[in-house]
Design a protein around this motif. Structure first.
Motif, mmCIF file in Angstrom:
data_model
loop_
_atom_site.group_PDB
_atom_site.id
_atom_site.type_symbol
_atom_site.label_atom_id
_atom_site.label_comp_id
_atom_site.label_asym_id
_atom_site.label_seq_id
_atom_site.Cartn_x
_atom_site.Cartn_y
_atom_site.Cartn_z
ATOM 1 N N VAL A 1 0.870 -1.170 0.000
ATOM 2 C CA VAL A 1 0.000 0.000 0.000
ATOM 3 C C VAL A 1 0.909 1.223 0.000
ATOM 4 N N ALA A 2 0.708 2.092 -0.952
ATOM 5 C CA ALA A 2 1.489 3.330 -1.057
ATOM 6 C C ALA A 2 2.985 3.050 -0.982
ATOM 7 N N GLY A 3 3.435 1.957 -1.609
ATOM 8 C CA GLY A 3 4.846 1.615 -1.636
ATOM 9 C C GLY A 3 5.377 0.951 -0.379
ATOM 10 N N CYS A 4 4.498 0.562 0.530
ATOM 11 C CA CYS A 4 4.896 -0.087 1.787
ATOM 12 C C CYS A 4 4.409 -1.530 1.791
ATOM 13 N N ASP A 5 5.291 -2.452 2.177
ATOM 14 C CA ASP A 5 4.857 -3.840 2.333
ATOM 15 C C ASP A 5 3.818 -3.923 3.437
ATOM 16 N N PHE A 6 2.808 -4.761 3.209
ATOM 17 C CA PHE A 6 1.728 -4.943 4.176
ATOM 18 C C PHE A 6 1.663 -6.421 4.553
ATOM 19 N N TYR A 7 1.817 -6.685 5.845
ATOM 20 C CA TYR A 7 1.806 -8.040 6.384
ATOM 21 C C TYR A 7 0.632 -8.212 7.334
ATOM 22 N N ILE A 8 0.245 -9.458 7.534
ATOM 23 C CA ILE A 8 -0.833 -9.774 8.457
ATOM 24 C C ILE A 8 -0.450 -11.051 9.201
ATOM 25 N N ALA A 9 -0.830 -11.145 10.460
ATOM 26 C CA ALA A 9 -0.593 -12.374 11.216
ATOM 27 C C ALA A 9 -1.371 -13.507 10.546
ATOM 28 N N LYS A 10 -0.764 -14.665 10.502
ATOM 29 C CA LYS A 10 -1.352 -15.815 9.803
ATOM 30 C C LYS A 10 -2.759 -16.142 10.302
ATOM 31 N N ASP A 11 -2.972 -16.087 11.623
ATOM 32 C CA ASP A 11 -4.310 -16.387 12.144
ATOM 33 C C ASP A 11 -5.326 -15.330 11.733
ATOM 34 N N GLN A 12 -4.906 -14.069 11.655
ATOM 35 C CA GLN A 12 -5.797 -13.020 11.171
ATOM 36 C C GLN A 12 -6.109 -13.215 9.694
#
Length: 128
Positions: A60-71
């Protein structure tokens, strides 16, 4: 063309640009943690250590976006939109001193969008 898993509003993009000017490259992590519940957290790139319990959803807007696996398992059927609103969260996210906080808005994918989803990768295997 793939359906993006995470997108950003123009208002959030403007705040991200302001934060990037002040802090350099940035990253986001969406967790289900305690402090601000499920608010997306913005950090200087590399400040948060990631492993295979995190999933890379895109940029998003040139930034990596991560999420916890359970989420991710809980939200994998929804497109996430990073937005920003006035107010102070109780987190360590970079926007907090500005009197703002990022939040996630979500919507279910249509069947056609679901069939065209961009791939998600374990954080340690994100594409270059």
């Amino acid at each position: 063309m793939h359906t993006r898993r995470v997108i950003v509003t123009p208002a959030a993009r403007a705040v991200i640009e302001e934060l990037r000017e002040a802090h350099g490259p940035l990253m986001f992590h969406q967790s289900g943690g305690c402090c601000d519940g499920s608010s997306p957290m913005c950090y200087p790139e590399g400040e948060l250590l990631l492993d295979d319990s995190d999933i890379w959803l895109g940029e998003v807007a040139g930034c990596d976006f991560y999420i916890a696996k359970d989420q991710f398992e809980y939200w994998k059927h929804t497109q996430l939109t990073v937005d920003v609103v006035p107010g102070r969260g109780s987190s360590f996210s970079l926007e907090i001193p500005l009197g703002l906080r990022f939040l996630i808005r979500s919507r279910l994918y249509s069947e056609a969008e679901s069939n065209q989803l961009a791939p998600a990768f374990p954080a340690t295997q994100k594409p270059n």
